[in-house]
Motif scaffolding. Structure first.
Motif, PDB file in Angstrom:
ATOM      1  N   LYS A 169      59.008  44.414  28.077  1.00 42.93           N
ATOM      2  CA  LYS A 169      57.797  43.823  28.642  1.00 42.93           C
ATOM      3  C   LYS A 169      57.849  43.836  30.164  1.00 42.93           C
ATOM      4  O   LYS A 169      56.869  44.195  30.829  1.00 42.93           O
ATOM      5  N   ARG A 224      57.455  47.407  31.585  1.00 43.33           N
ATOM      6  CA  ARG A 224      56.067  47.870  31.601  1.00 43.33           C
ATOM      7  C   ARG A 224      55.301  47.280  32.778  1.00 43.33           C
ATOM      8  O   ARG A 224      54.503  47.957  33.417  1.00 43.33           O
ATOM      9  N   SER A 229      53.704  49.474  35.858  1.00 39.62           N
ATOM     10  CA  SER A 229      52.288  49.319  36.180  1.00 39.62           C
ATOM     11  C   SER A 229      52.094  48.937  37.638  1.00 39.62           C
ATOM     12  O   SER A 229      51.280  49.530  38.343  1.00 39.62           O
ATOM     13  N   GLN A 251      53.312  54.913  29.742  1.00 40.66           N
ATOM     14  CA  GLN A 251      52.876  53.538  29.486  1.00 40.66           C
ATOM     15  C   GLN A 251      52.369  53.383  28.047  1.00 40.66           C
ATOM     16  O   GLN A 251      52.639  52.369  27.405  1.00 40.66           O
ATOM     17  N   THR A 252      51.661  54.391  27.541  1.00 44.17           N
ATOM     18  CA  THR A 252      51.156  54.339  26.170  1.00 44.17           C
ATOM     19  C   THR A 252      52.306  54.328  25.170  1.00 44.17           C
ATOM     20  O   THR A 252      52.304  53.548  24.210  1.00 44.17           O
ATOM     21  N   HIS A 288      53.951  51.023  25.252  1.00 45.32           N
ATOM     22  CA  HIS A 288      53.115  50.029  24.576  1.00 45.32           C
ATOM     23  C   HIS A 288      53.276  50.124  23.060  1.00 45.32           C
ATOM     24  O   HIS A 288      53.411  49.100  22.377  1.00 45.32           O
ATOM     25  N   GLN A 320      56.570  48.662  22.193  1.00 44.50           N
ATOM     26  CA  GLN A 320      56.554  47.205  22.300  1.00 44.50           C
ATOM     27  C   GLN A 320      55.819  46.562  21.123  1.00 44.50           C
ATOM     28  O   GLN A 320      56.296  45.576  20.549  1.00 44.50           O
TER      29      GLN A 320
END
Length: 158
Positions: A44, A47, A51, A103-104, A107, A110
């Motif tokens: 978490k 990420r 970002s 990032q995808t 995600h 996660q």
């Protein structure tokens, strides 16, 4: 199906292969669940770091292009938002797409890991539940200073 917590040394977690019988298996399973939860918390923060570092790199070009209404007596660091933005380069379109794909994928990892941990807790075994809680606390304890350092070095506070 049992829907109350129990302190047993036997449980079936996630898959038929992960069938725990006995105290040694339970200790190992709690340790694995604890490590997965620590990884979830660190993921978490990672990420958020990705970002915000990409936003910083994108905004660095805006600061370089924006005219400054400051006088000659102002220092360079007063005119810029942070020292780290002086070294950041704007992201190209290709790098933005690559960052978006990364990032995808993070995600998806996660969300998958979060649901797997939720299903572990739904085994209603108190030891597994404590492993998830302690792993979350330990992961937050480890990763929160990293998040604080990120915001300390010029990242915007939210």
């Amino acid at each position: 199906m049992q829907m109350t917590f129990e302190a047993s040394s036997s449980v079936k977690l996630l898959f038929d292969l992960w069938d725990v019988h006995g105290p040694v298996g339970m200790v190992l399973s709690v340790f694995v669940v604890l490590l997965l939860t620590v990884f979830f918390e660190i993921l978490k923060v990672w990420r958020v770091w990705l970002s915000s570092s990409s936003k910083l790199a994108q905004s660095a070009s805006a600061y370089a292009a924006a005219p400054s209404g400051r006088t000659e007596s102002c220092s360079v660091l007063d005119a810029s938002p942070s020292e780290s933005s002086l070294t950041s380069q704007p992201l190209s379109t290709r790098n933005r797409w690559l960052l978006h794909i990364i990032q995808t994928c993070l995600h998806i990892l996660q969300v998958t890991l979060g649901y797997m941990l939720m299903l572990c807790v739904m085994s209603y075994n108190i030891w597994i539940f404590l492993g998830v809680i302690l792993g979350s606390a330990l992961g937050y304890f480890i990763s929160f200073p990293l998040l604080g350092q990120m915001f300390l070095y010029g990242q915007p506070r939210h």
